[in-house]
Design an enzyme around this catalytic site. Sequence first.
Site, mmCIF file in Angstrom:
data_model
loop_
_atom_site.group_PDB
_atom_site.id
_atom_site.type_symbol
_atom_site.label_atom_id
_atom_site.label_comp_id
_atom_site.label_asym_id
_atom_site.label_seq_id
_atom_site.Cartn_x
_atom_site.Cartn_y
_atom_site.Cartn_z
ATOM 1 C CE LYS A 42 -2.403 1.319 3.587
ATOM 2 N NZ LYS A 42 -3.085 1.173 4.847
ATOM 3 N NE ARG A 91 -3.697 14.952 15.040
ATOM 4 C CZ ARG A 91 -3.636 14.345 13.870
ATOM 5 N NH1 ARG A 91 -3.538 15.058 12.765
ATOM 6 N NH2 ARG A 91 -3.698 13.040 13.775
ATOM 7 C CB SER A 129 -0.416 13.844 6.793
ATOM 8 O OG SER A 129 0.678 13.996 7.644
HETATM 9 P P1 ADP Z 1 0.203 7.556 11.457
HETATM 10 O O1 ADP Z 1 -0.171 7.104 10.091
HETATM 11 O O2 ADP Z 1 1.087 6.592 12.195
HETATM 12 O O3 ADP Z 1 -0.922 8.054 12.326
HETATM 13 P P2 ADP Z 1 0.977 10.309 11.028
HETATM 14 O O4 ADP Z 1 2.113 10.710 10.146
HETATM 15 O O5 ADP Z 1 -0.368 10.701 10.611
HETATM 16 O O6 ADP Z 1 1.179 8.753 11.175
HETATM 17 O O7 ADP Z 1 1.233 10.842 12.510
HETATM 18 C C1 ADP Z 1 2.358 10.483 13.259
HETATM 19 C C2 ADP Z 1 2.172 10.979 14.695
HETATM 20 O O8 ADP Z 1 2.135 12.402 14.684
HETATM 21 C C3 ADP Z 1 0.874 10.522 15.351
HETATM 22 O O9 ADP Z 1 1.119 10.297 16.728
HETATM 23 C C4 ADP Z 1 -0.040 11.705 15.197
HETATM 24 O O10 ADP Z 1 -1.016 11.753 16.209
HETATM 25 C C5 ADP Z 1 0.964 12.832 15.338
HETATM 26 N N1 ADP Z 1 0.488 14.051 14.689
HETATM 27 C C6 ADP Z 1 -0.053 14.191 13.481
HETATM 28 N N2 ADP Z 1 -0.382 15.482 13.243
HETATM 29 C C7 ADP Z 1 -0.043 16.168 14.364
HETATM 30 C C8 ADP Z 1 -0.161 17.530 14.759
HETATM 31 N N3 ADP Z 1 -0.720 18.449 13.976
HETATM 32 N N4 ADP Z 1 0.303 17.880 15.982
HETATM 33 C C9 ADP Z 1 0.841 16.930 16.784
HETATM 34 N N5 ADP Z 1 0.952 15.629 16.485
HETATM 35 C C10 ADP Z 1 0.528 15.247 15.287
#
Ligand code: ADP
Length: 154
Positions: A42, A91, A129
């Site tokens: 994926k 968050r 993201s």
């Molecule tokens: P995953 O696919 O493992 O959730 P992400 O890249 O979406 O990976 O997120 C990685 C980590 O960063 C997670 O713990 C997520 O909660 C945290 N995270 C994502 N966006 C934010 C943000 N805006 N502020 C703080 N932590 C964040």
Amino acid sequence: MKKIAVFPGSFDPFTIGHESIVRRALPLFDEIIIAIGYNSTKSGFFPLEKRERWIKQVFEGDNKITVTKYEGLTVDFCKKNNSNYILRGLRTSSDFEFERGIGQMNKKLFPEIETIFYLTKPENTPISSSIVRDIFKHGGDVSQFIPKGMNLNE
Ligand code: ADP
């Protein structure tokens, strides 16, 4: 013993929310490994190599931070890299419910592991993201949501 933390995520793409977690955690650890998790069946939106290169650029010159990619269980990656700490960001309450399950299961799989949670800075709470990706896909300006100097077109 060196204190090494792993910050795992998809980082598709890395945002200022992620950057803030890393910078806040730095004083607590000797080393932080930003680990881009991938699944060979994926693929994400942005190519893995670009995601890795962008994050390396953000922390260029900071010798406490390394950036790499990994496949498989996060706890196995931690064991291989002599890390007993996983960093994650919280968050919202839905993040909490999701993270609670993963964190507790990781503890069952690898009892020495501790997951350290950082509460998001208020101004970063709406940044994810997936929303940044959507804005980018539709030609919007995402520069205020990603680290300075990072360019998603490069
Ligand atoms: P995953 O696919 O493992 O959730 P992400 O890249 O979406 O990976 O997120 C990685 C980590 O960063 C997670 O713990 C997520 O909660 C945290 N995270 C994502 N966006 C934010 C943000 N805006 N502020 C703080 N932590 C964040």
